[in-house]
Design a protein around this motif. Structure first.
Motif, PDB file in Angstrom:
ATOM      1  N   LEU A  94       0.861  -1.195   0.000  1.00  0.00           N
ATOM      2  CA  LEU A  94       0.000   0.000   0.000  1.00  0.00           C
ATOM      3  C   LEU A  94       0.889   1.233   0.000  1.00  0.00           C
ATOM      4  CD1 LEU A  94      -2.720   1.574   0.703  1.00  0.00           C
ATOM      5  CD2 LEU A  94      -2.150   1.119   3.096  1.00  0.00           C
ATOM      6  N   VAL A  96       0.554   5.650  -0.537  1.00  0.00           N
ATOM      7  CA  VAL A  96      -0.029   6.939  -0.938  1.00  0.00           C
ATOM      8  C   VAL A  96       1.176   7.784  -1.339  1.00  0.00           C
ATOM      9  CG1 VAL A  96      -1.331   8.959  -0.164  1.00  0.00           C
ATOM     10  CG2 VAL A  96      -1.950   6.671   0.683  1.00  0.00           C
ATOM     11  N   GLY A 103      -1.932  10.874   6.017  1.00  0.00           N
ATOM     12  CA  GLY A 103      -2.536  11.246   7.297  1.00  0.00           C
ATOM     13  C   GLY A 103      -3.943  11.794   7.163  1.00  0.00           C
ATOM     14  N   GLY A 105      -6.540   9.737   5.986  1.00  0.00           N
ATOM     15  CA  GLY A 105      -7.478   8.614   5.932  1.00  0.00           C
ATOM     16  C   GLY A 105      -7.490   7.857   4.620  1.00  0.00           C
ATOM     17  N   GLY A 107      -5.054   6.083   3.121  1.00  0.00           N
ATOM     18  CA  GLY A 107      -4.447   4.747   3.235  1.00  0.00           C
ATOM     19  C   GLY A 107      -5.371   3.765   3.938  1.00  0.00           C
ATOM     20  N   THR A 108      -6.035   4.233   5.000  1.00  0.00           N
ATOM     21  CA  THR A 108      -6.964   3.349   5.725  1.00  0.00           C
ATOM     22  C   THR A 108      -8.116   2.929   4.806  1.00  0.00           C
ATOM     23  OG1 THR A 108      -6.418   4.484   7.794  1.00  0.00           O
ATOM     24  CG2 THR A 108      -8.423   3.153   7.786  1.00  0.00           C
ATOM     25  N   ASN A 135       7.544   3.138  10.712  1.00  0.00           N
ATOM     26  CA  ASN A 135       6.443   3.561   9.841  1.00  0.00           C
ATOM     27  C   ASN A 135       5.138   3.548  10.643  1.00  0.00           C
ATOM     28  OD1 ASN A 135       4.723   4.200   7.752  1.00  0.00           O
ATOM     29  ND2 ASN A 135       5.700   2.816   6.285  1.00  0.00           N
ATOM     30  N   ARG A 144      -6.203   0.190  13.025  1.00  0.00           N
ATOM     31  CA  ARG A 144      -7.559   0.739  12.886  1.00  0.00           C
ATOM     32  C   ARG A 144      -8.489  -0.233  12.154  1.00  0.00           C
ATOM     33  NH1 ARG A 144      -9.201   6.627  10.553  1.00  0.00           N
ATOM     34  NH2 ARG A 144      -8.800   7.336  12.656  1.00  0.00           N
TER      35      ARG A 144
END
Ligand SMILES: CC(C)(COP(=O)(O)OP(=O)(O)OC[C@H]1O[C@@H](n2cnc3c(N)ncnc32)[C@H](O)[C@@H]1OP(=O)(O)O)[C@@H](O)C(=O)NCCC(=O)NCCS
Length: 186
Positions: A94, A96, A103, A105, A107-108, A135, A144
């Protein structure tokens, strides 16, 4: 998330360049692709898009992270590779690309969609990713989403003169499905 298209190749080539910031975080202990290897990677992708083999691969081996309101712009990529094909053990990747967008959201959301997609399109009983203890964003993304820290190899990585742990975060299909079911009913 969407499949790659031929129009992505130029932007993809730019993001693969070794001076891009994301390389400082994404496996900084691995060698960067040189110009010839970047050309070869882009040529392979272009060929796969042209002859249909990229789209025919189920599940897709890599895909583009893009915003619904601007689907043409590559924000990052998701991917997977075999850790062991014999036991259907796949490891995800993954990224970005633009540091300005981290930071927020993205990537989540992307790892959520990718994990869901891979469980839906395969019989995999587990999925994971590997990162390093420096990281913190990548570790936070997994936490999360309900991933478990499954392995920590202490002081196994050296990054910019400091020692860090190598960390593997994983999720089982049943854990993922339970979590998704709970989210849908709450
Ligand atoms: C790692 C990466 C994919 C995460 O994607 P992202 O869009 O930045 O992540 P999100 O915004 O969804 O979540 C980031 C999490 O890190 C936390 N975070 C944000 N900035 C942070 C910082 N400076 N230090 C530590 N944690 C931070 C956020 O609070 C969030 O955690 P939370 O969900 O518990 O609140 C992205 O930052 C990236 O691509 N980095 C460069 C390449 C890379 O490292 N790839 C992963 C290779 S293993």
């Amino acid at each position: 998330m969407r499949p790659f298209v031929a129009e992505d190749i130029d932007a993809y080539r730019r993001w693969l360049q070794p001076d891009q910031d994301w390389h400082r975080w994404d496996g900084p202990y691995f060698a960067k692709l040189d110009a010839g290897q970047i050309d070869a990677a882009c040529a392979r992708l272009a060929t796969g898009l042209a002859d249909g083999s990229y789209a025919a691969h189920s599940p897709l081996q890599r895909a583009v992270i893009a915003a619904a309101e601007d689907p043409a712009t590559i924000l990052g990529t998701v991917s997977w590779h075999w850790e062991s094909q014999a036991s259907d053990w796949r490891r995800m990747g993954l990224t970005v690309y633009d540091p300005v967008l981290r930071g927020r959201g993205i990537g989540t959301a992307a790892l959520h969609i990718w994990t869901d997609y891979l469980f839906r399109t395969t019989d995999a009983v587990r999925l994971d990713y590997s990162t390093w203890s420096g990281n913190e964003r990548m570790l936070a993304v997994g936490r999360r989403l309900g991933f478990t820290e499954e392995a920590r190899f202490r002081d196994a990585r050296e990054v910019r003169g400091e020692r860090y742990d190598s960390v593997v975060m994983g999720v089982l299909r049943r854990e993922w499905e339970d979590r998704e079911r709970e989210a849908a009913t709450s």
